[in-house]
Design a protein around this motif. Structure first.
Motif, PDB file in Angstrom:
ATOM      1  N   TRP A  22       4.703  14.124  64.668  1.00 14.05           N
ATOM      2  CA  TRP A  22       3.261  14.330  64.202  1.00 14.05           C
ATOM      3  C   TRP A  22       3.104  14.454  62.642  1.00 14.05           C
ATOM      4  CZ3 TRP A  22       1.594  18.251  60.841  1.00 14.05           C
ATOM      5  CH2 TRP A  22       0.231  18.333  60.705  1.00 14.05           C
ATOM      6  N   ALA A  23       4.202  14.819  62.048  1.00  9.10           N
ATOM      7  CA  ALA A  23       4.247  15.033  60.613  1.00  9.10           C
ATOM      8  C   ALA A  23       4.266  13.363  60.138  1.00  9.10           C
ATOM      9  CB  ALA A  23       5.105  15.638  60.013  1.00  9.10           C
ATOM     10  N   LYS A  24       5.124  12.549  60.678  1.00  7.55           N
ATOM     11  CA  LYS A  24       5.423  11.071  60.493  1.00  7.55           C
ATOM     12  C   LYS A  24       4.139  10.286  60.446  1.00  7.55           C
ATOM     13  CE  LYS A  24      10.158  10.682  60.743  1.00  7.55           C
ATOM     14  NZ  LYS A  24      11.385   9.769  61.623  1.00  7.55           N
ATOM     15  N   ARG A  25       3.512  10.559  61.571  1.00  6.77           N
ATOM     16  CA  ARG A  25       2.110  10.074  61.866  1.00  6.77           C
ATOM     17  C   ARG A  25       1.114  10.511  60.958  1.00  6.77           C
ATOM     18  NH1 ARG A  25       3.261  11.288  67.359  1.00  6.77           N
ATOM     19  NH2 ARG A  25       1.734  13.041  67.241  1.00  6.77           N
ATOM     20  N   GLU A  26       1.040  11.845  60.392  1.00  6.71           N
ATOM     21  CA  GLU A  26       0.111  12.154  59.558  1.00  6.71           C
ATOM     22  C   GLU A  26       0.177  11.592  58.117  1.00  6.71           C
ATOM     23  OE1 GLU A  26      -2.791  14.559  59.619  1.00  6.71           O
ATOM     24  OE2 GLU A  26      -2.737  13.600  61.813  1.00  6.71           O
ATOM     25  N   PHE A  27       1.520  11.390  57.936  1.00  4.90           N
ATOM     26  CA  PHE A  27       2.010  11.032  56.653  1.00  4.90           C
ATOM     27  C   PHE A  27       1.545   9.677  56.495  1.00  4.90           C
ATOM     28  CE2 PHE A  27       4.877   9.689  53.176  1.00  4.90           C
ATOM     29  CZ  PHE A  27       4.477  10.533  52.432  1.00  4.90           C
ATOM     30  N   SER A  28       1.797   8.795  57.507  1.00  4.71           N
ATOM     31  CA  SER A  28       2.032   7.341  57.350  1.00  4.71           C
ATOM     32  C   SER A  28       0.576   6.789  58.012  1.00  4.71           C
ATOM     33  CB  SER A  28       3.076   6.882  58.248  1.00  4.71           C
ATOM     34  OG  SER A  28       4.175   7.206  57.397  1.00  4.71           O
ATOM     35  N   GLY A  29      -0.104   7.587  58.619  1.00  2.00           N
ATOM     36  CA  GLY A  29      -1.347   7.168  59.501  1.00  2.00           C
ATOM     37  C   GLY A  29      -2.554   7.091  58.345  1.00  2.00           C
ATOM     38  N   PRO A  30      -3.708   6.462  58.882  1.00  2.00           N
ATOM     39  CA  PRO A  30      -4.887   6.695  58.026  1.00  2.00           C
ATOM     40  C   PRO A  30      -5.381   7.979  57.622  1.00  2.00           C
ATOM     41  CG  PRO A  30      -5.030   5.076  59.958  1.00  2.00           C
ATOM     42  CD  PRO A  30      -3.840   6.000  60.492  1.00  2.00           C
ATOM     43  N   GLY A  31      -5.689   8.189  56.251  1.00  2.00           N
ATOM     44  CA  GLY A  31      -6.217   9.456  55.749  1.00  2.00           C
ATOM     45  C   GLY A  31      -7.622   9.604  56.067  1.00  2.00           C
ATOM     46  N   PRO A  32      -8.120  10.730  55.531  1.00  2.00           N
ATOM     47  CA  PRO A  32      -9.566  11.324  56.069  1.00  2.00           C
ATOM     48  C   PRO A  32     -10.699  10.791  55.491  1.00  2.00           C
ATOM     49  CG  PRO A  32      -8.251  12.925  54.655  1.00  2.00           C
ATOM     50  CD  PRO A  32      -7.340  11.779  54.803  1.00  2.00           C
ATOM     51  N   SER A  33     -10.387  10.081  54.236  1.00  2.00           N
ATOM     52  CA  SER A  33     -11.339   9.615  53.561  1.00  2.00           C
ATOM     53  C   SER A  33     -12.002   8.440  54.144  1.00  2.00           C
ATOM     54  CB  SER A  33     -11.111   9.625  52.080  1.00  2.00           C
ATOM     55  OG  SER A  33     -12.235   8.911  51.299  1.00  2.00           O
ATOM     56  N   ALA A  34     -13.651   8.376  54.284  1.00  2.00           N
ATOM     57  CA  ALA A  34     -14.133   7.195  54.775  1.00  2.00           C
ATOM     58  C   ALA A  34     -14.766   6.245  53.506  1.00  2.00           C
ATOM     59  CB  ALA A  34     -15.431   7.751  55.603  1.00  2.00           C
TER      60      ALA A  34
END
Length: 394
Positions: free
Chosen positions: A27-39
């Motif tokens: 999960w941490a890897k996905r959160e770190f490498s995945g799309p961020g929250p800013s639109a």
């Protein structure tokens, strides 16, 4: 039996914990490498000396990342927790924490934020306060000031004192060394008195990042070092048979080419005209050199040349002297230096404005006279004065 049950339960718990840990890591890897929250695009600004903890909290507060702790842990895992670089960096919508870590630790020129820009132009110097609009990715001017026109506006004066404002200078191709010194003297955040204007042609047109309290003479030395390196590289790669004995002569020609045309693609053609004239022993007959003899490179001549000025023999009047003038007449860019050393192979000996912003090139005087007549017609149609001299008119 009891111990067997305890061991079995412990093993089950260990397996569950391992699965949970593995899931947490994934999960941490996905959160770190995945799309961020800013639109929307975000301008990430790193202050001088900022800590990773402060930066991660700042990014979480502005909505650029979802988890400050995870950002710090990821930066530490990548070995970049101590590599923060001062600057302002534009992050696209949905930028991942991994992308942001990469941007704020690799450094380079800032790409967003508020900037005070000193623009050294051919016709005027200006100081511009501008800010990046993250949604459009474009800089928008907030204030503009011509140092020759009164006191510095309050918004610019205030911005120059802010620690997080980027300071830079853009030197246009074809400006004179006097114009550069005038621009530096108008930058109140710089220090050091310039005792002597650098030699004409010795400064490289480019964009220079500035530091508050930086020394003007050190900056001029940096510009000169860059120009010397460019000239040395271009001179070393020159083709055989060019009509220059020294790199300085090539620099003089480059400055003439720079002042003769604002159309980048024309530089090699313009250079070919002057090189052909040198080879045939013809005078260069170019107005910009005469103008430099009149102004000394201090400002622009907001009028046409007078007949008396064209008839007066000076070291820069190429209607009256043979060969090149004694010095460059401006600071040429690399493209003009390259054109002077690598002109097109043509039979052209003349050129004149064609009404499009470019020039009409001619091989013979008859062709040139016809082109001049067309230009005179255009001048008349546009209500321009038609009694001014014509460049390289033989």
């Amino acid at each position: 039996m009891i111990w067997r049950n305890i061991a079995s339960n412990f093993l089950t718990l260990a397996i569950v914990l391992l699965i949970a840990a593995a899931a947490a890591v994934a999960w941490a890897k996905r959160e770190f490498s995945g799309p961020g929250p800013s639109a929307v695009a975000q301008c990430v600004q790193i202050a001088p000396g900022a800590s990773l903890n402060a930066v991660s909290n700042q990014l979480a507060a502005q909505g650029a990342i979802s988890n400050a702790y995870l950002f710090r842990a990821g930066a530490d895992a990548l070995g970049k927790s101590r590599e923060l670089k001062f600057g302002s960096f534009l992050m696209p919508p949905g930028a991942s924490m991994e992308e942001i870590v990469g941007a704020v630790t690799s450094g380079g020129a800032s790409t967003c934020g508020t900037e005070v820009l000193i623009r050294v132009g051919v016709r005027e110097n200006s100081v511009i306060l501008r800010d990046m609009n993250p949604e459009t990715g474009a800089y928008e001017d907030m204030a503009r000031w011509n140092p020759a026109e009164g006191a510095r506006p309050e918004p610019i004066a205030a911005a120059e004192e802010l620690a997080d404002v980027r300071l830079s200078l853009v030197m246009a191709e074809g400006v004179t060394s006097w114009q550069v010194v005038e621009a530096l003297n108008a930058a109140s955040f710089l220090t050091g008195e310039v005792a002597e204007t650098p030699a004409e042609g010795s400064l490289a047109p480019d964009t220079y990042l500035l530091e508050r309290g930086g020394d003007r003479n050190a900056l001029l030395a940096r510009m000169a070092e860059r120009q010397a390196a460019i000239l040395a590289e271009e001179w070393e790669a020159r083709p055989f048979g060019m009509p220059y004995e020294t790199p300085e002569e090539a620099l003089i020609m480059a400055s003439i080419v720079e002042k003769e045309t604002g159309v980048a693609a024309e530089r090699p053609q313009v250079a070919s005209v002057f090189v052909n004239r040198l080879r045939q022993g013809m005078r260069l007959q170019t107005d910009p050199t005469v103008i430099y003899g009149v102004t000394g490179g201090q400002g622009i001549l907001d009028r046409g040349l007078r007949r008396s000025e064209l008839d007066t023999t000076t070291p820069y009047n190429t209607y009256r002297i043979d060969g090149l003038p004694p010095t460059p007449i401006a600071n040429p860019g690399r493209a003009a230096i390259n054109a002077a050393l690598n002109p097109d192979e043509t039979d052209y000996l003349f050129f004149v404005a064609d009404g499009t912003g470019g020039h009409a090139f001619s091989r013979t005087l008859d062709e040139h006279n016809a082109a001049v007549a067309r230009w005179r017609e255009i001048e008349a149609q546009q209500g321009l004065p038609t009694d001014s001299p014509v460049q390289t008119d033989g």
